[in-house]
Design a protein around this motif. Structure first.
Motif, PDB file in Angstrom:
ATOM      1  N   GLU A   1      15.621  31.301 -43.088  1.00 55.86           N
ATOM      2  CA  GLU A   1      16.218  31.070 -41.790  1.00 55.86           C
ATOM      3  C   GLU A   1      15.199  30.568 -40.770  1.00 55.86           C
ATOM      4  OE1 GLU A   1      19.649  34.184 -40.622  1.00 55.86           O
ATOM      5  OE2 GLU A   1      17.640  34.503 -39.872  1.00 55.86           O
ATOM      6  N   ARG A   2      13.998  31.042 -40.919  1.00 55.89           N
ATOM      7  CA  ARG A   2      13.000  30.712 -39.914  1.00 55.89           C
ATOM      8  C   ARG A   2      11.994  29.679 -40.410  1.00 55.89           C
ATOM      9  NH1 ARG A   2      11.846  36.730 -38.918  1.00 55.89           N
ATOM     10  NH2 ARG A   2      10.060  36.123 -37.663  1.00 55.89           N
ATOM     11  N   THR A   3      12.431  28.879 -41.392  1.00 52.44           N
ATOM     12  CA  THR A   3      11.555  27.841 -41.913  1.00 52.44           C
ATOM     13  C   THR A   3      11.020  26.958 -40.788  1.00 52.44           C
ATOM     14  OG1 THR A   3      12.775  27.849 -43.958  1.00 52.44           O
ATOM     15  CG2 THR A   3      11.431  25.922 -43.534  1.00 52.44           C
ATOM     16  N   LYS A   4      11.935  26.567 -39.895  1.00 47.56           N
ATOM     17  CA  LYS A   4      11.547  25.686 -38.789  1.00 47.56           C
ATOM     18  C   LYS A   4      10.480  26.366 -37.922  1.00 47.56           C
ATOM     19  CE  LYS A   4      12.796  22.138 -35.951  1.00 47.56           C
ATOM     20  NZ  LYS A   4      13.325  20.816 -36.244  1.00 47.56           N
ATOM     21  N   GLU A   5      10.740  27.630 -37.601  1.00 50.14           N
ATOM     22  CA  GLU A   5       9.786  28.376 -36.776  1.00 50.14           C
ATOM     23  C   GLU A   5       8.407  28.408 -37.447  1.00 50.14           C
ATOM     24  OE1 GLU A   5      10.898  32.455 -35.766  1.00 50.14           O
ATOM     25  OE2 GLU A   5       8.754  32.942 -35.802  1.00 50.14           O
ATOM     26  N   ILE A   6       8.433  28.632 -38.764  1.00 49.82           N
ATOM     27  CA  ILE A   6       7.172  28.678 -39.498  1.00 49.82           C
ATOM     28  C   ILE A   6       6.476  27.332 -39.400  1.00 49.82           C
ATOM     29  CG2 ILE A   6       6.134  28.974 -41.794  1.00 49.82           C
ATOM     30  CD1 ILE A   6       8.633  30.848 -42.354  1.00 49.82           C
ATOM     31  N   GLY A   7       7.283  26.251 -39.517  1.00 50.54           N
ATOM     32  CA  GLY A   7       6.736  24.910 -39.392  1.00 50.54           C
ATOM     33  C   GLY A   7       6.078  24.701 -38.041  1.00 50.54           C
ATOM     34  N   ILE A   8       6.768  25.139 -36.979  1.00 49.47           N
ATOM     35  CA  ILE A   8       6.212  24.984 -35.628  1.00 49.47           C
ATOM     36  C   ILE A   8       4.894  25.739 -35.528  1.00 49.47           C
ATOM     37  CG2 ILE A   8       6.561  25.505 -33.192  1.00 49.47           C
ATOM     38  CD1 ILE A   8       9.605  25.282 -33.735  1.00 49.47           C
ATOM     39  N   ARG A   9       4.916  26.979 -35.982  1.00 55.68           N
ATOM     40  CA  ARG A   9       3.705  27.803 -35.883  1.00 55.68           C
ATOM     41  C   ARG A   9       2.545  27.176 -36.644  1.00 55.68           C
ATOM     42  NH1 ARG A   9       4.514  32.783 -33.700  1.00 55.68           N
ATOM     43  NH2 ARG A   9       6.674  33.417 -33.466  1.00 55.68           N
ATOM     44  N   LYS A  10       2.875  26.652 -37.820  1.00 56.61           N
ATOM     45  CA  LYS A  10       1.798  26.045 -38.608  1.00 56.61           C
ATOM     46  C   LYS A  10       1.282  24.784 -37.933  1.00 56.61           C
ATOM     47  CE  LYS A  10       1.601  27.576 -43.070  1.00 56.61           C
ATOM     48  NZ  LYS A  10       1.453  27.184 -44.461  1.00 56.61           N
ATOM     49  N   ALA A  11       2.215  23.985 -37.376  1.00 53.26           N
ATOM     50  CA  ALA A  11       1.814  22.737 -36.738  1.00 53.26           C
ATOM     51  C   ALA A  11       0.833  23.004 -35.604  1.00 53.26           C
ATOM     52  CB  ALA A  11       3.033  22.000 -36.215  1.00 53.26           C
ATOM     53  N   ILE A  12       1.063  24.076 -34.856  1.00 52.96           N
ATOM     54  CA  ILE A  12       0.176  24.317 -33.725  1.00 52.96           C
ATOM     55  C   ILE A  12      -0.977  25.238 -34.091  1.00 52.96           C
ATOM     56  CG2 ILE A  12       1.931  23.847 -32.005  1.00 52.96           C
ATOM     57  CD1 ILE A  12       2.254  26.766 -31.638  1.00 52.96           C
ATOM     58  N   GLY A  13      -1.169  25.491 -35.385  1.00 53.94           N
ATOM     59  CA  GLY A  13      -2.447  26.080 -35.770  1.00 53.94           C
ATOM     60  C   GLY A  13      -2.412  27.454 -36.417  1.00 53.94           C
ATOM     61  N   ALA A  14      -1.216  27.940 -36.813  1.00 59.22           N
ATOM     62  CA  ALA A  14      -1.196  29.224 -37.503  1.00 59.22           C
ATOM     63  C   ALA A  14      -1.771  29.039 -38.901  1.00 59.22           C
ATOM     64  CB  ALA A  14       0.223  29.756 -37.596  1.00 59.22           C
ATOM     65  N   ARG A  15      -2.705  29.905 -39.260  1.00 62.74           N
ATOM     66  CA  ARG A  15      -3.255  29.828 -40.603  1.00 62.74           C
ATOM     67  C   ARG A  15      -2.336  30.563 -41.571  1.00 62.74           C
ATOM     68  NH1 ARG A  15      -7.221  32.785 -39.114  1.00 62.74           N
ATOM     69  NH2 ARG A  15      -6.385  32.457 -37.061  1.00 62.74           N
ATOM     70  N   THR A  16      -2.547  30.316 -42.861  1.00 60.75           N
ATOM     71  CA  THR A  16      -1.760  30.956 -43.910  1.00 60.75           C
ATOM     72  C   THR A  16      -1.687  32.457 -43.691  1.00 60.75           C
ATOM     73  OG1 THR A  16      -2.747  29.312 -45.338  1.00 60.75           O
ATOM     74  CG2 THR A  16      -1.559  31.069 -46.410  1.00 60.75           C
ATOM     75  N   TRP A  17      -2.858  32.990 -43.378  1.00 54.10           N
ATOM     76  CA  TRP A  17      -3.007  34.429 -43.224  1.00 54.10           C
ATOM     77  C   TRP A  17      -2.161  34.966 -42.065  1.00 54.10           C
ATOM     78  CZ3 TRP A  17      -4.127  38.742 -45.287  1.00 54.10           C
ATOM     79  CH2 TRP A  17      -4.602  39.812 -44.530  1.00 54.10           C
ATOM     80  N   SER A  18      -2.124  34.221 -40.949  1.00 53.01           N
ATOM     81  CA  SER A  18      -1.358  34.690 -39.788  1.00 53.01           C
ATOM     82  C   SER A  18       0.124  34.794 -40.121  1.00 53.01           C
ATOM     83  CB  SER A  18      -1.526  33.737 -38.606  1.00 53.01           C
ATOM     84  OG  SER A  18      -2.860  33.362 -38.442  1.00 53.01           O
ATOM     85  N   ILE A  19       0.621  33.785 -40.853  1.00 52.44           N
ATOM     86  CA  ILE A  19       2.039  33.787 -41.218  1.00 52.44           C
ATOM     87  C   ILE A  19       2.320  34.935 -42.186  1.00 52.44           C
ATOM     88  CG2 ILE A  19       3.889  32.468 -42.305  1.00 52.44           C
ATOM     89  CD1 ILE A  19       3.056  31.186 -39.725  1.00 52.44           C
ATOM     90  N   LEU A  20       1.432  35.092 -43.148  1.00 52.52           N
ATOM     91  CA  LEU A  20       1.593  36.175 -44.126  1.00 52.52           C
ATOM     92  C   LEU A  20       1.673  37.511 -43.408  1.00 52.52           C
ATOM     93  CD1 LEU A  20       1.406  36.512 -47.337  1.00 52.52           C
ATOM     94  CD2 LEU A  20      -0.880  37.354 -46.894  1.00 52.52           C
ATOM     95  N   LEU A  21       0.749  37.716 -42.492  1.00 55.87           N
ATOM     96  CA  LEU A  21       0.675  38.985 -41.769  1.00 55.87           C
ATOM     97  C   LEU A  21       1.927  39.203 -40.915  1.00 55.87           C
ATOM     98  CD1 LEU A  21      -1.599  40.953 -41.946  1.00 55.87           C
ATOM     99  CD2 LEU A  21      -2.466  40.107 -39.782  1.00 55.87           C
ATOM    100  N   GLN A  22       2.410  38.099 -40.339  1.00 56.60           N
ATOM    101  CA  GLN A  22       3.596  38.209 -39.497  1.00 56.60           C
ATOM    102  C   GLN A  22       4.779  38.754 -40.297  1.00 56.60           C
ATOM    103  OE1 GLN A  22       4.928  34.484 -37.786  1.00 56.60           O
ATOM    104  NE2 GLN A  22       7.008  35.273 -37.595  1.00 56.60           N
ATOM    105  N   PHE A  23       4.995  38.189 -41.477  1.00 53.47           N
ATOM    106  CA  PHE A  23       6.158  38.629 -42.245  1.00 53.47           C
ATOM    107  C   PHE A  23       5.922  39.975 -42.920  1.00 53.47           C
ATOM    108  CE2 PHE A  23       7.308  34.296 -41.483  1.00 53.47           C
ATOM    109  CZ  PHE A  23       8.666  34.393 -41.268  1.00 53.47           C
ATOM    110  N   LEU A  24       4.682  40.221 -43.285  1.00 52.27           N
ATOM    111  CA  LEU A  24       4.380  41.543 -43.855  1.00 52.27           C
ATOM    112  C   LEU A  24       4.614  42.622 -42.828  1.00 52.27           C
ATOM    113  CD1 LEU A  24       1.218  41.294 -46.094  1.00 52.27           C
ATOM    114  CD2 LEU A  24       3.595  41.603 -46.742  1.00 52.27           C
TER     115      LEU A  24
END
Lengths: 240, 413
Positions: free
Chosen positions: B318-341
């Protein structure tokens, strides 16, 4: 003038099933500091692919990409994320704001990932929102803002980290012409302030706001020439 | 490290927002964890309580006491074999006392007991009492401390004086308003003077009878009241040094063999029992059942975890787009992982806390039957487990999110 972007023989090949699609065949170009460049081309010309590579969202299959003097062509995901975070400000056609967060938080987001402490972050974000004329809308959520205002929030978000380039992908595509004009005026202001701006568009009229137009066709640069009759928007940064 | 906490903090803030935005979904997802935690905590509370109850029911038996008995307490292969053994007698006790090396034991008390006798005082009576006939040293071997008055002395025991020490319940029932000391209670119509009241000991064997319903009297009086043949004789030996339990036990066995004239090579016709065999047997039998119980209830937690994983996959998609936005503006793999964990961990922790809130009153209900409240370590453990469940079941979806290609994620509608 030092060059910020240097692409040498860039190619990008997508594999769609068994078929190979050459989105970019052989592209070389340089963009200098404080240039205002438009990338144009019909759909399928490879301009989105080029934008993704310039924006470090994607890596080329072949060729070298020197960004601010650093070779980024074979960096890993996290290194690219850091480059995007610090050096590139994105402005998208569909704004791409986080719908549940207010304007302030949206603008703060890149600073969060940069690890800037809260008070400094807030200060910078408010400053950026001021610079796009939205100081009285900072606690509004995207759905409480007009299209033009949303795009300004997005521009503020692009500006907040003080990036080397601002990369705008069809920034007026979802706006009416009057609002689009305001946004273009804003870009013109930013250019005057010394920012490097790369505009991706398929509209001739919008492209003519830039100093230079790079035209793509079938994955190759068709023409790369300065704009003779630049459109300088009326300076109307009062209402959005 | 600082970066990690920064990312973690942001991850938690983001996930709290996401949970708030999808309250109903979070509640339903949590339900699985709530049920799991309630099941596991109440089960383990019950198990801990059961063990506690069992151990406290053993507390009338001392851990430093050997019990010489005709019966093996846990050798019940052939009950009749034990029943046909010769009784242990008072004479054997006297001899054992003479022959056992003096420094090895602190106290030794022969005793007989009988159940279900009626104790009367005037119009009042108490039934189902536990009556001991023993000697003055029983105070040391049994730990039956008088709260009021005193225990019987050597003279009273030798002379067979009609005195007794009564438990709290008997005192309360027979003497609701008066001081029981120096009053005469009647058992089998024989008056006995109350010289002491024991301190409260609580119920034993899961409340089936109360240790506060006991009456202690001199052995001679017991035999006079109920006859020589009533109750089998036990010899309780409190050892001087707990560390030498085994040595003393060996000595007792060899002395008793001599006394009872067991020919060499023949098995003992008596047993020297210890309290800890109960604990051992308990852990061997009930322990296995308890473990099975925990495992089965943990299955419900597992089902809850699958629910979490499922919903996290939905959330990521559902939040694929949000993840895309976050990654585009500089979220690292780890930040996204931590967010969902952190999102799945928080959902689970909330489930865990709600589960504990529900199971706490349940544990109070259990407490009415078993002497336990919810142990604190179970509380801490179940919170830890729920966070762990969240992290484990959230890992795959979070990993998927963190590996999304930003270009494709941004294009997702």
């Amino acid at each position: 003038m030092s060059n910020i972007i240097k692409l040498e023989n860039i190619a990008k090949i997508y594999e769609v099933g068994a078929e190979k699609v050459h989105a970019l065949k052989d592209v070389s170009l340089t963009i200098n500091e404080n240039e205002y460049v438009a990338i144009m081309g019909p759909s399928g010309s490879g301009k989105s692919t080029l934008m993704n590579i310039i924006g470090c969202l994607d890596t080329p299959t072949k060729g070298t990409y020197i960004f601010t003097g650093v070779n980024v062509s074979d960096m890993d995901d996290n290194e690219l994320a850091e480059i995007r975070n610090k050096e590139i400000g994105f402005v998208f056609q569909t704004f791409n704001l986080l719908p549940r967060s207010n304007a302030l938080h949206n603008v703060e987001l890149p600073l969060i990932y940069a690890g800037i402490p809260k008070t400094e972050r807030r200060e910078k974000a408010i400053q950026a929102l001021k610079s796009v004329g939205l100081e009285d809308r900072i606690y509004h959520k995207p759905n409480e803002l007009s299209g033009g205002q949303r795009q300004r929030v997005a521009i503020a978000r692009a500006l907040v980290t003080n990036p080397s380039i601002i990369l705008a992908d069809e920034p007026t595509g979802n706006l009416d012409s009057k609002t689009g004009e305001d946004i273009m005026a804003l870009f013109n202001d930013l250019h005057l302030k010394g920012h490097t701006i790369i505009l991706v568009t398929h509209e001739e009229y919008i492209a003519e706001h830039a100093e230079r137009i790079i035209r793509l066709r079938d994955g190759l640069i068709e023409r790369d020439e300065p704009v003779t009759q630049r459109i300088i928007p009326n300076h109307t940064l009062n209402e959005g | 490290m600082k970066k990690f906490f920064f990312d973690l903090k942001e991850g938690i803030i983001i996930s709290l927002k996401a949970i708030r935005a999808n309250k109903m979904r979070a509640v339903l997802t949590t339900l699985g964890i709530i049920i799991g935690i309630v099941a596991v905590t109440t089960m383990s509370t019950a198990i801990v309580g059961l063990r506690e109850a069992f151990l406290s029911s053993l507390s009338s038996l001392g851990s430093d006491v050997l019990y010489v008995d005709k019966f093996e307490w846990f050798g019940s292969k052939d009950w009749r074999k034990y029943r046909n053994r010769k009784d242990i007698t008072y004479d054997q006790y006297v001899k054992l006392r003479e022959m056992l090396s003096p420094g090895s034991y602190e106290a030794m008390a022969p005793n007989k007991r009988t159940f279900g006798k009626t104790v009367k005082y005037k119009q009042r009576s108490v039934q189902a009492t536990l009556i001991y006939g023993t000697t003055e040293e029983f105070i040391k071997t049994s730990g039956a401390i008088p709260e009021k008055g005193r225990f019987m002395n050597e003279l009273e025991v030798k002379a067979g004086r009609r005195v007794c020490i009564i438990g709290q319940d008997i005192a309360n029932n027979l003497f609701p308003n008066t001081d029981p000391l120096n009053k005469y209670v009647r058992i089998n119509n024989v008056p006995l003077k109350v010289i002491g009241v024991l301190e409260k000991q609580g119920s034993a064997f899961f409340g089936s009878f109360s240790m506060d319903g006991q009456v202690i009297m001199p052995l001679k009086v017991f035999e006079r009241l109920f006859g020589q043949r009533r109750g089998r004789m036990l010899i309780d030996i409190k050892v001087a040094d707990v560390n030498k339990m085994d040595d003393v036990k060996e000595e007792v066995i060899s002395v008793m063999r001599t006394i009872r004239k067991v020919p060499p090579g023949k098995p003992n016709d008596f047993a020297v029992n210890r309290q800890d065999v109960f604990t051992e047997i308990y852990d061997k039998t009930v322990g296995v059942v308890a473990l099975a119980g925990i495992v089965i209830t943990a299955l419900s937690l597992f089902v809850g975890a699958i629910g979490i994983m499922n919903i996290m996959f939905v959330s990521v998609t559902e939040r694929t787009k949000e993840i895309g936005i976050r990654k585009a503006i500089g979220a690292r793999t780890w930040s996204i992982l931590l967010q969902f964990l952190s999102e799945s961990a928080i959902i689970c922790m909330i489930g865990g806390i709600i589960g504990l809130i529900i199971s706490f009153p349940l544990s109070l209900i259990i407490d009415r039957f078993l002497p336990t409240a919810m142990p604190l370590d179970i509380v801490a453990l179940s919170l830890l487990i729920s966070a762990l469940v969240g992290i484990i079941s959230g890992f795959l979806p979070a990993y998927k999110a963190s590996k999304l290609n930003p270009v494709e994620a941004l294009r997702y509608e």
